[in-house]
Write a protein that holds these residues in place. Structure first.
Motif, PDB file in Angstrom:
ATOM      1  N   GLY A   5      16.573   4.281 -14.629  1.00  0.00           N
ATOM      2  CA  GLY A   5      17.490   5.078 -15.427  1.00  0.00           C
ATOM      3  C   GLY A   5      16.803   6.254 -16.099  1.00  0.00           C
ATOM      4  O   GLY A   5      15.631   6.542 -15.853  1.00  0.00           O
ATOM      5  N   ILE A   6      17.566   6.915 -16.946  1.00  0.00           N
ATOM      6  CA  ILE A   6      17.100   8.103 -17.676  1.00  0.00           C
ATOM      7  C   ILE A   6      16.937   7.736 -19.150  1.00  0.00           C
ATOM      8  O   ILE A   6      17.830   7.136 -19.751  1.00  0.00           O
ATOM      9  CB  ILE A   6      18.123   9.260 -17.535  1.00  0.00           C
ATOM     10  N   ASN A  16       3.324  10.051 -22.378  1.00  0.00           N
ATOM     11  CA  ASN A  16       3.761  10.263 -20.997  1.00  0.00           C
ATOM     12  C   ASN A  16       5.280  10.202 -20.829  1.00  0.00           C
ATOM     13  O   ASN A  16       5.800  10.535 -19.770  1.00  0.00           O
ATOM     14  CB  ASN A  16       3.137   9.216 -20.074  1.00  0.00           C
ATOM     15  N   ILE A  17       5.977   9.752 -21.877  1.00  0.00           N
ATOM     16  CA  ILE A  17       7.420   9.512 -21.785  1.00  0.00           C
ATOM     17  C   ILE A  17       8.164  10.540 -22.631  1.00  0.00           C
ATOM     18  O   ILE A  17       7.775  10.820 -23.756  1.00  0.00           O
ATOM     19  CB  ILE A  17       7.755   8.089 -22.283  1.00  0.00           C
ATOM     20  N   SER A  18       9.222  11.100 -22.076  1.00  0.00           N
ATOM     21  CA  SER A  18      10.044  12.036 -22.844  1.00  0.00           C
ATOM     22  C   SER A  18      11.520  11.719 -22.606  1.00  0.00           C
ATOM     23  O   SER A  18      11.887  11.118 -21.593  1.00  0.00           O
ATOM     24  CB  SER A  18       9.743  13.469 -22.431  1.00  0.00           C
ATOM     25  N   VAL A  19      12.352  12.126 -23.561  1.00  0.00           N
ATOM     26  CA  VAL A  19      13.801  11.948 -23.419  1.00  0.00           C
ATOM     27  C   VAL A  19      14.238  12.736 -22.188  1.00  0.00           C
ATOM     28  O   VAL A  19      13.821  13.875 -21.986  1.00  0.00           O
ATOM     29  CB  VAL A  19      14.525  12.431 -24.692  1.00  0.00           C
ATOM     30  N   GLY A  20      15.032  12.110 -21.339  1.00  0.00           N
ATOM     31  CA  GLY A  20      15.495  12.750 -20.112  1.00  0.00           C
ATOM     32  C   GLY A  20      14.656  12.409 -18.895  1.00  0.00           C
ATOM     33  O   GLY A  20      14.991  12.783 -17.778  1.00  0.00           O
ATOM     34  N   ALA A  21      13.542  11.685 -19.107  1.00  0.00           N
ATOM     35  CA  ALA A  21      12.664  11.317 -17.994  1.00  0.00           C
ATOM     36  C   ALA A  21      13.272  10.172 -17.187  1.00  0.00           C
ATOM     37  O   ALA A  21      13.941   9.296 -17.737  1.00  0.00           O
ATOM     38  CB  ALA A  21      11.297  10.892 -18.526  1.00  0.00           C
ATOM     39  N   ALA A  22      13.040  10.190 -15.881  1.00  0.00           N
ATOM     40  CA  ALA A  22      13.466   9.092 -15.009  1.00  0.00           C
ATOM     41  C   ALA A  22      12.390   8.013 -15.045  1.00  0.00           C
ATOM     42  O   ALA A  22      11.220   8.288 -14.824  1.00  0.00           O
ATOM     43  CB  ALA A  22      13.657   9.600 -13.588  1.00  0.00           C
ATOM     44  N   VAL A  23      12.792   6.780 -15.377  1.00  0.00           N
ATOM     45  CA  VAL A  23      11.838   5.678 -15.528  1.00  0.00           C
ATOM     46  C   VAL A  23      12.366   4.403 -14.892  1.00  0.00           C
ATOM     47  O   VAL A  23      13.547   4.274 -14.593  1.00  0.00           O
ATOM     48  CB  VAL A  23      11.535   5.407 -17.025  1.00  0.00           C
ATOM     49  N   ILE A  65       6.930   5.692 -14.679  1.00  0.00           N
ATOM     50  CA  ILE A  65       7.575   6.968 -14.998  1.00  0.00           C
ATOM     51  C   ILE A  65       7.584   7.775 -13.716  1.00  0.00           C
ATOM     52  O   ILE A  65       6.519   8.000 -13.117  1.00  0.00           O
ATOM     53  CB  ILE A  65       6.810   7.730 -16.083  1.00  0.00           C
ATOM     54  N   GLU A  66       8.747   8.179 -13.259  1.00  0.00           N
ATOM     55  CA  GLU A  66       8.857   8.939 -12.028  1.00  0.00           C
ATOM     56  C   GLU A  66       8.534  10.400 -12.313  1.00  0.00           C
ATOM     57  O   GLU A  66       9.090  11.002 -13.229  1.00  0.00           O
ATOM     58  CB  GLU A  66      10.256   8.827 -11.429  1.00  0.00           C
TER      59      GLU A  66
END
Length: 68
Positions: free
Chosen positions: A34-35, A11-18, A65-66
């Motif tokens: 943050g990102i 569910n998480i990727s680089v560049g994701a807002a969390v 995770i936004e």
């Protein structure tokens, strides 16, 4: 906007807002937003949240995770 939990790496990727909990904030549960810069947890699932490094350099476990 909905929020996914951060216990699954897929569910998480680089560049994701969390939103993460930093080590020093685990007792209070204070969230830091943050990102994602790097995903540090190698396993597919972690019960306390996948550990990531934000672009600011802060490291913590993902709680939300936004998503749009």
């Amino acid at each position: 906007m909905t929020a996914l939990t951060g216990t699954e790496r897929k569910n998480i990727s680089v560049g994701a807002a969390v939103s993460i909990v930093l080590k020093q904030d685990q007792r209070s549960g204070k969230l830091t937003h943050g990102i994602v810069k790097d995903i540090l947890t190698k396993s597919a699932v972690h019960t306390h949240g996948i550990k990531v490094r934000l672009e600011t350099g802060e490291v913590g476990r993902v709680k939300h995770i936004e998503t749009d």
